[in-house]
Design an enzyme around this catalytic site. Structure first.
Site, PDB file in Angstrom:
ATOM      1  N   HIS A 146      13.163   2.708   5.290  1.00 41.12           N
ATOM      2  CA  HIS A 146      14.603   2.523   5.159  1.00 41.12           C
ATOM      3  C   HIS A 146      15.046   1.068   5.101  1.00 41.12           C
ATOM      4  O   HIS A 146      16.230   0.801   4.864  1.00 41.12           O
ATOM      5  CB  HIS A 146      15.317   3.246   6.301  1.00 41.12           C
ATOM      6  N   GLY A 183      24.651  10.157  -5.288  1.00 49.55           N
ATOM      7  CA  GLY A 183      23.636  10.382  -6.298  1.00 49.55           C
ATOM      8  C   GLY A 183      23.706  11.789  -6.856  1.00 49.55           C
ATOM      9  O   GLY A 183      24.743  12.468  -6.762  1.00 49.55           O
ATOM     10  N   THR A 218      24.827  14.521  -4.381  1.00 50.45           N
ATOM     11  CA  THR A 218      26.263  14.508  -4.104  1.00 50.45           C
ATOM     12  C   THR A 218      27.038  15.123  -5.250  1.00 50.45           C
ATOM     13  O   THR A 218      27.978  15.907  -5.038  1.00 50.45           O
ATOM     14  CB  THR A 218      26.745  13.069  -3.847  1.00 50.45           C
ATOM     15  N   GLY A 233      22.239   9.320   0.950  1.00 48.41           N
ATOM     16  CA  GLY A 233      21.729   8.190   1.719  1.00 48.41           C
ATOM     17  C   GLY A 233      22.585   6.954   1.519  1.00 48.41           C
ATOM     18  O   GLY A 233      23.246   6.793   0.498  1.00 48.41           O
ATOM     19  N   MET A 275      10.203   3.609  -1.696  1.00 52.48           N
ATOM     20  CA  MET A 275      10.990   4.826  -1.906  1.00 52.48           C
ATOM     21  C   MET A 275      11.133   5.138  -3.402  1.00 52.48           C
ATOM     22  O   MET A 275      10.625   4.422  -4.252  1.00 52.48           O
ATOM     23  CB  MET A 275      12.356   4.676  -1.246  1.00 52.48           C
ATOM     24  N   LYS A 279      23.691  16.251   4.130  1.00 47.25           N
ATOM     25  CA  LYS A 279      23.489  17.669   4.422  1.00 47.25           C
ATOM     26  C   LYS A 279      24.745  18.514   4.184  1.00 47.25           C
ATOM     27  O   LYS A 279      24.699  19.731   4.356  1.00 47.25           O
ATOM     28  CB  LYS A 279      23.045  17.851   5.883  1.00 47.25           C
ATOM     29  N   ARG A 315      11.704   8.867  -4.351  1.00 44.11           N
ATOM     30  CA  ARG A 315      11.582  10.320  -4.526  1.00 44.11           C
ATOM     31  C   ARG A 315      10.722  10.640  -5.748  1.00 44.11           C
ATOM     32  O   ARG A 315       9.576  10.223  -5.812  1.00 44.11           O
ATOM     33  CB  ARG A 315      12.971  10.971  -4.622  1.00 44.11           C
ATOM     34  N   ASP A 326      17.281   4.827  -5.921  1.00 43.53           N
ATOM     35  CA  ASP A 326      16.192   5.366  -6.735  1.00 43.53           C
ATOM     36  C   ASP A 326      16.427   5.162  -8.231  1.00 43.53           C
ATOM     37  O   ASP A 326      15.491   5.309  -9.026  1.00 43.53           O
ATOM     38  CB  ASP A 326      16.007   6.859  -6.457  1.00 43.53           C
ATOM     39  N   ARG A 335      16.942   0.359   2.067  1.00 41.42           N
ATOM     40  CA  ARG A 335      18.320   0.820   1.927  1.00 41.42           C
ATOM     41  C   ARG A 335      19.310  -0.114   2.611  1.00 41.42           C
ATOM     42  O   ARG A 335      20.508  -0.061   2.323  1.00 41.42           O
ATOM     43  CB  ARG A 335      18.490   2.208   2.554  1.00 41.42           C
TER      44      ARG A 335
END
Length: 365
Positions: free
Chosen positions: A288, A118, A121, A13, A185, A76, A187, A143, A291
C-alpha cells in the site's frame, strides 16, 4: 435541466489525487455554476447510511497536495449487493439497498452525483443509474486499468513510488550480489510493473498479460551471473502467474465486489529461483505504500482537469458519462462502456517492444 445541488464521493481504494478532484469539482460547482456540493462520506457507504456533509470552498482549500481523501472511501459498498449480515454457516447475506440510496439522494435534493472511482465503483453505480439518478464518473485507479481511458490519475504517482523503490533495490542487490524481487500492485493489469520496471531498468518484468516460464526466468538471471552481472532485479505484478499455474491470492473477502485479494507471487517465485539457480534471493513487497502520499505534479494536473470536466458535464445536464483521457485529450464516454471491463497491456504495446530491445526478459520461453 437546472442543477442546484450535487453529491460527490470517492469509492474503492485510495490513491494520490482524490482530493485534487474533490477540490476541482467543488470549486468549479460553486464559482462557475453556483451549485451546492455535499460530500458523501466513505464512498457509497455514506449514501447507504445517509452520511453527507456540505462542502464549501474553504472546506476544499489547501487539499490539492494532500494524499488520500477527505471524504473517506470504501470498496465494499455496492448498493445492489450490500452485505447486511451473515448466515448461520458464516456466509454473507447480501441485500439490494439501491432504493435506500435513491431515497437518501432525494432527501438531500441531489440532482446528480459525481462518482470518483475505478471499474468497481462504476459497476456499483449501475443500479443507481437504472433507478434514474444522474451519475458522472471520474476514473481513479493506480492500476490504470479503466477501459476507455489512456490514463487515470494516481497511476503516475504510483509508478514514481515503485520506480524509486526499485532504484533503491539496485544498490542493495549489487552490494550483496543477490537476486531481488519487487512485487507491485496492479491486479489483473501489468501497467505499474511494466512502467516502473522499464523506468528502473529491471532485468525481468513479469505481468499478468504474459504468463511466465520459470525456466526462462531462471535462465535470464543465470545468464547475467555468467556475464559477471552478480545481481538481478525482477519487477513482478501481483497478478503475474506461471504458464502452467494460477495467480496467487493472499486472501478471499466474500463481502467485497472484488473478493480475490492478490499477493504472494514474489515470495513463491523467489523461493523457486533460489532452489533452481542456487543464487541468493530476497523479496520486497511494496504493497500500500504505492497508494499513499501526495500526488506528483502530473497527477495533480490530471485530477484537476478531470474534476473540472466532470463538473461541466453535470452543469450541462449530462448523465451516465465518465471522464476519460483519449489521444491526450480529456473527453467523456458512456459510463456503461466501462462497466465490467478492464484495460490491460496488449501484446503489441510499444513499450513491450522497447523493453525487449534493451534485453529485458518477460519470462517468455
Amino acid at each position: 435541466m437546472t442543477t442546484k445541488r450535487i453529491g460527490i464521493f470517492t469509492g474503492g481504494g485510495d490513491c494520490p489525487g482524490l482530493n485534487a478532484v474533490i477540490r476541482a469539482v467543488t470549486k468549479t460547482a460553486i464559482f462557475d455554476h453556483g451549485i451546492e456540493v455535499l460530500g458523501i462520506e466513505d464512498g457509497l457507504q455514506g449514501l447507504i447510511e445517509n452520511r453527507l456533509r456540505p462542502l464549501t470552498s474553504d472546506a476544499v482549500s489547501n487539499i490539492l497536495t494532500t494524499g488520500g481523501t477527505i471524504l473517506g472511501t470504501s470498496n465494499k459498498a455496492n448498493p445492489s449487493r450490500y452485505c447486511t449480515g451473515k448466515n448461520p454457516d458464516g456466509s454473507p447475506v447480501f441485500t439490494d439497498v439501491t432504493d435506500l440510496c435513491i431515497e437518501h439522494a432525494k432527501y438531500h435534493d441531489l440532482d446528480a452525483i459525481v462518482a470518483i472511482g475505478g471499474d468497481g465503483t462504476m459497476s456499483s453505480c449501475k443500479g443507481l443509474v437504472e433507478k434514474g439518478l444522474r451519475v458522472i464518473g471520474v476514473p481513479k485507479t493506480i492500476d490504470n486499468d479503466l477501459w476507455g481511458s489512456e490514463l487515470t490519475f494516481g497511476f503516475l504517482t504510483a509508478v514514481a513510488t515503485a520506480t524509486d523503490a526499485l532504484d533503491r533495490l539496485h544498490t542493495t542487490a549489487a552490494s550483496h550480489h543477490r537476486v531481488m524481487l519487487a512485487e507491485v500492485m496492479g491486479r489483473n493489469a501489468g501497467w505499474i510493473a511494466l512502467h516502473s520496471g522499464v523506468a528502473s531498468g529491471a532485468d525481468v518484468i513479469l505481468i499478468p498479460e504474459i504468463p511466465y516460464d520459470l525456466v526462462s526466468v531462471c535462465d535470464a538471471v543465470v545468464a547475467r551471473s555468467r556475464r559477471g552481472k552478480r545481481y538481478s532485479i525482477l519487477c513482478i505484478a501481483e497478478g503475474a502467474r506461471p504458464r502452467d499455474g494460477a495467480q496467487v491470492a493472499r486472501a478471499i473477502d466474500p463481502t467485497s465486489p472484488d473478493p480475490v485479494k492478490l499477493g504472494g507471487i514474489a515470495e513463491q517465485l523467489g523461493a523457486q529461483i533460489e532452489a533452481h539457480t542456487q543464487l541468493e534471493t530476497r523479496v520486497a513487497v511494496l504493497g500500500h505504500v504505492q497508494r499513499g502520499g501526495p500526488p506528483n505534479a502530473a497527477d495533480r494536473v490530471l485530477a484537476t482537469q478531470f474534476g473540472h470536466h466532470a463538473m461541466n458535464l453535470v452543469a450541462a445536464g449530462a448523465e451516465s458519462r465518465v471522464v476519460v483521457m483519449q489521444q491526450a485529450r480529456v473527453t467523456d464516454i458512456p459510463i456503461e462502456d466501462v462497466i465490467d471491463r478492464q484495460r490491460t497491456v496488449t501484446h503489441d504495446h510499444l513499450l513491450l517492444s522497447a523493453a525487449r530491445a534493451v534485453a529485458t526478459s518477460f519470462g517468455e520461453p
